[in-house]
Design a protein around this motif. Structure first.
Motif, PDB file in Angstrom:
ATOM      1  N   ILE A 109       0.857  -1.186   0.000  1.00  0.00           N
ATOM      2  CA  ILE A 109       0.000   0.000   0.000  1.00  0.00           C
ATOM      3  C   ILE A 109       0.890   1.232   0.000  1.00  0.00           C
ATOM      4  N   GLY A 110       0.552   2.199  -0.824  1.00  0.00           N
ATOM      5  CA  GLY A 110       1.340   3.419  -0.959  1.00  0.00           C
ATOM      6  C   GLY A 110       2.347   3.363  -2.090  1.00  0.00           C
ATOM      7  N   GLY A 111       2.575   2.158  -2.614  1.00  0.00           N
ATOM      8  CA  GLY A 111       3.499   2.009  -3.738  1.00  0.00           C
ATOM      9  C   GLY A 111       2.903   2.567  -5.023  1.00  0.00           C
ATOM     10  N   THR A 112       3.743   2.761  -6.004  1.00  0.00           N
ATOM     11  CA  THR A 112       3.309   3.279  -7.300  1.00  0.00           C
ATOM     12  C   THR A 112       3.234   2.135  -8.303  1.00  0.00           C
ATOM     13  N   ALA A 113       2.073   2.011  -8.944  1.00  0.00           N
ATOM     14  CA  ALA A 113       1.861   0.999  -9.978  1.00  0.00           C
ATOM     15  C   ALA A 113       1.799   1.699 -11.326  1.00  0.00           C
ATOM     16  N   THR A 114       2.599   1.205 -12.263  1.00  0.00           N
ATOM     17  CA  THR A 114       2.624   1.761 -13.611  1.00  0.00           C
ATOM     18  C   THR A 114       2.219   0.668 -14.593  1.00  0.00           C
ATOM     19  N   ALA A 115       1.095   0.882 -15.276  1.00  0.00           N
ATOM     20  CA  ALA A 115       0.578  -0.105 -16.232  1.00  0.00           C
ATOM     21  C   ALA A 115       1.094   0.208 -17.622  1.00  0.00           C
ATOM     22  N   ARG A 116       1.397  -0.850 -18.370  1.00  0.00           N
ATOM     23  CA  ARG A 116       1.774  -0.672 -19.772  1.00  0.00           C
ATOM     24  C   ARG A 116       1.205  -1.820 -20.577  1.00  0.00           C
ATOM     25  N   ARG A 117       0.892  -1.511 -21.810  1.00  0.00           N
ATOM     26  CA  ARG A 117       0.350  -2.513 -22.730  1.00  0.00           C
ATOM     27  C   ARG A 117       1.447  -3.438 -23.201  1.00  0.00           C
ATOM     28  N   GLY A 118       1.108  -4.715 -23.325  1.00  0.00           N
ATOM     29  CA  GLY A 118       2.002  -5.700 -23.903  1.00  0.00           C
ATOM     30  C   GLY A 118       1.453  -6.124 -25.256  1.00  0.00           C
ATOM     31  N   ALA A 119       1.906  -7.246 -25.722  1.00  0.00           N
ATOM     32  CA  ALA A 119       1.456  -7.769 -27.019  1.00  0.00           C
ATOM     33  C   ALA A 119       0.072  -8.394 -26.886  1.00  0.00           C
ATOM     34  N   ILE A 120      -0.685  -8.332 -27.954  1.00  0.00           N
ATOM     35  CA  ILE A 120      -1.985  -8.989 -28.079  1.00  0.00           C
ATOM     36  C   ILE A 120      -2.913  -8.658 -26.909  1.00  0.00           C
ATOM     37  N   GLY A 121      -2.964  -7.413 -26.519  1.00  0.00           N
ATOM     38  CA  GLY A 121      -3.890  -6.964 -25.491  1.00  0.00           C
ATOM     39  C   GLY A 121      -3.494  -7.277 -24.063  1.00  0.00           C
ATOM     40  N   SER A 122      -2.294  -7.790 -23.849  1.00  0.00           N
ATOM     41  CA  SER A 122      -1.874  -8.092 -22.485  1.00  0.00           C
ATOM     42  C   SER A 122      -1.461  -6.812 -21.760  1.00  0.00           C
ATOM     43  N   TRP A 123      -1.382  -6.900 -20.439  1.00  0.00           N
ATOM     44  CA  TRP A 123      -0.968  -5.776 -19.599  1.00  0.00           C
ATOM     45  C   TRP A 123       0.180  -6.208 -18.703  1.00  0.00           C
ATOM     46  N   TRP A 124       1.041  -5.266 -18.353  1.00  0.00           N
ATOM     47  CA  TRP A 124       2.131  -5.454 -17.405  1.00  0.00           C
ATOM     48  C   TRP A 124       2.061  -4.309 -16.409  1.00  0.00           C
ATOM     49  N   ILE A 125       2.325  -4.620 -15.152  1.00  0.00           N
ATOM     50  CA  ILE A 125       2.347  -3.608 -14.094  1.00  0.00           C
ATOM     51  C   ILE A 125       3.733  -3.607 -13.466  1.00  0.00           C
ATOM     52  N   ASP A 126       4.359  -2.440 -13.430  1.00  0.00           N
ATOM     53  CA  ASP A 126       5.623  -2.245 -12.720  1.00  0.00           C
ATOM     54  C   ASP A 126       5.284  -1.611 -11.371  1.00  0.00           C
ATOM     55  N   ILE A 127       5.791  -2.206 -10.295  1.00  0.00           N
ATOM     56  CA  ILE A 127       5.551  -1.683  -8.954  1.00  0.00           C
ATOM     57  C   ILE A 127       6.837  -1.039  -8.462  1.00  0.00           C
ATOM     58  N   ASP A 128       6.775   0.255  -8.222  1.00  0.00           N
ATOM     59  CA  ASP A 128       7.922   1.014  -7.709  1.00  0.00           C
ATOM     60  C   ASP A 128       9.213   0.704  -8.468  1.00  0.00           C
ATOM     61  N   LYS A 129       9.092   0.475  -9.735  1.00  0.00           N
ATOM     62  CA  LYS A 129      10.245   0.193 -10.610  1.00  0.00           C
ATOM     63  C   LYS A 129      11.088  -0.968 -10.090  1.00  0.00           C
ATOM     64  N   GLY A 130      10.470  -1.871  -9.298  1.00  0.00           N
ATOM     65  CA  GLY A 130      11.207  -2.997  -8.749  1.00  0.00           C
ATOM     66  C   GLY A 130      10.717  -4.331  -9.281  1.00  0.00           C
ATOM     67  N   SER A 131       9.436  -4.585  -9.166  1.00  0.00           N
ATOM     68  CA  SER A 131       8.862  -5.842  -9.629  1.00  0.00           C
ATOM     69  C   SER A 131       7.917  -5.575 -10.791  1.00  0.00           C
ATOM     70  N   THR A 132       7.924  -6.497 -11.743  1.00  0.00           N
ATOM     71  CA  THR A 132       7.027  -6.406 -12.890  1.00  0.00           C
ATOM     72  C   THR A 132       6.139  -7.641 -12.898  1.00  0.00           C
ATOM     73  N   PHE A 133       4.830  -7.405 -12.984  1.00  0.00           N
ATOM     74  CA  PHE A 133       3.847  -8.480 -12.982  1.00  0.00           C
ATOM     75  C   PHE A 133       3.079  -8.484 -14.297  1.00  0.00           C
ATOM     76  N   ARG A 134       2.755  -9.665 -14.799  1.00  0.00           N
ATOM     77  CA  ARG A 134       1.734  -9.773 -15.843  1.00  0.00           C
ATOM     78  C   ARG A 134       0.431  -9.443 -15.133  1.00  0.00           C
ATOM     79  N   ALA A 135      -0.457  -8.696 -15.775  1.00  0.00           N
ATOM     80  CA  ALA A 135      -1.639  -8.199 -15.082  1.00  0.00           C
ATOM     81  C   ALA A 135      -2.896  -8.326 -15.928  1.00  0.00           C
ATOM     82  N   LYS A 136      -4.012  -8.300 -15.222  1.00  0.00           N
ATOM     83  CA  LYS A 136      -5.331  -8.300 -15.864  1.00  0.00           C
ATOM     84  C   LYS A 136      -6.126  -7.166 -15.242  1.00  0.00           C
ATOM     85  N   PHE A 137      -6.675  -6.284 -16.092  1.00  0.00           N
ATOM     86  CA  PHE A 137      -7.489  -5.177 -15.595  1.00  0.00           C
ATOM     87  C   PHE A 137      -8.841  -5.715 -15.179  1.00  0.00           C
ATOM     88  N   LEU A 138      -9.254  -5.449 -13.942  1.00  0.00           N
ATOM     89  CA  LEU A 138     -10.526  -5.940 -13.414  1.00  0.00           C
ATOM     90  C   LEU A 138     -11.613  -4.880 -13.414  1.00  0.00           C
TER      91      LEU A 138
END
Length: 147
Positions: A109-138
């Motif tokens: 909580i309080g961290g910064t999430a940065t979403a970016r588009r990937g290939a074929i409609g996928s999403w990626w979220i970078d958290i505080d420029k440390g961890s990157t997750f494959r993501a799904k927008f809910l």
């Protein structure tokens, strides 16, 4: 059902420029506003409304189809979802499911999430420029009946 389409279009028009990636069906309808000839503009809107009405009737035009409100946000809530994912909520109301695929650190909580588009409609979220997750927008939080 037409009011749902109108509400969706009005919401998109009210959003600040660049704050949201527009659904292609809404982009087509908004492009009609640039047509100067009245008859051509009406014909353009008539064509653009068909897929919007179909999407509204089938439920395909919902918060997830409209996309996230912003590409960068502050995490306001985190919860684990099984052993392989988290759900985060951002202060702007967007919710994301993050998939653990390696050694990603738990979002805080309080961290910064940065979403970016990937290939074929996928999403990626970078958290505080440390961890990157494959993501799904809910979408935004679901409203409960009666409240």
């Amino acid at each position: 059902m037409q009011w749902k389409v109108g509400v969706a279009v009005a919401a998109m028009l009210a959003a600040p420029a660049g704050a949201r990636e527009l659904d292609t069906r809404l982009q087509a309808a908004l492009a009609c506003t640039k047509v100067t000839d009245a008859a051509e503009r009406l014909a353009c809107f008539d064509r653009a409304m068909v897929p919007l009405q179909q999407a509204a009737q089938t439920g395909a035009l919902d918060a997830r189809s409209l996309g996230p409100q912003a590409r960068v946000g502050t995490i306001s809530a985190v919860r684990g979802l099984g052993v392989d994912s988290y759900v985060i909520a951002l202060e702007n109301g967007d919710r994301w499911q993050l998939f653990i695929e390696g050694r990603e650190r738990e979002p805080k909580i309080g961290g910064t999430a940065t979403a970016r588009r990937g290939a074929i409609g996928s999403w990626w979220i970078d958290i505080d420029k440390g961890s990157t997750f494959r993501a799904k927008f809910l979408g935004p939080p679901q409203r409960r009946a009666g409240g």
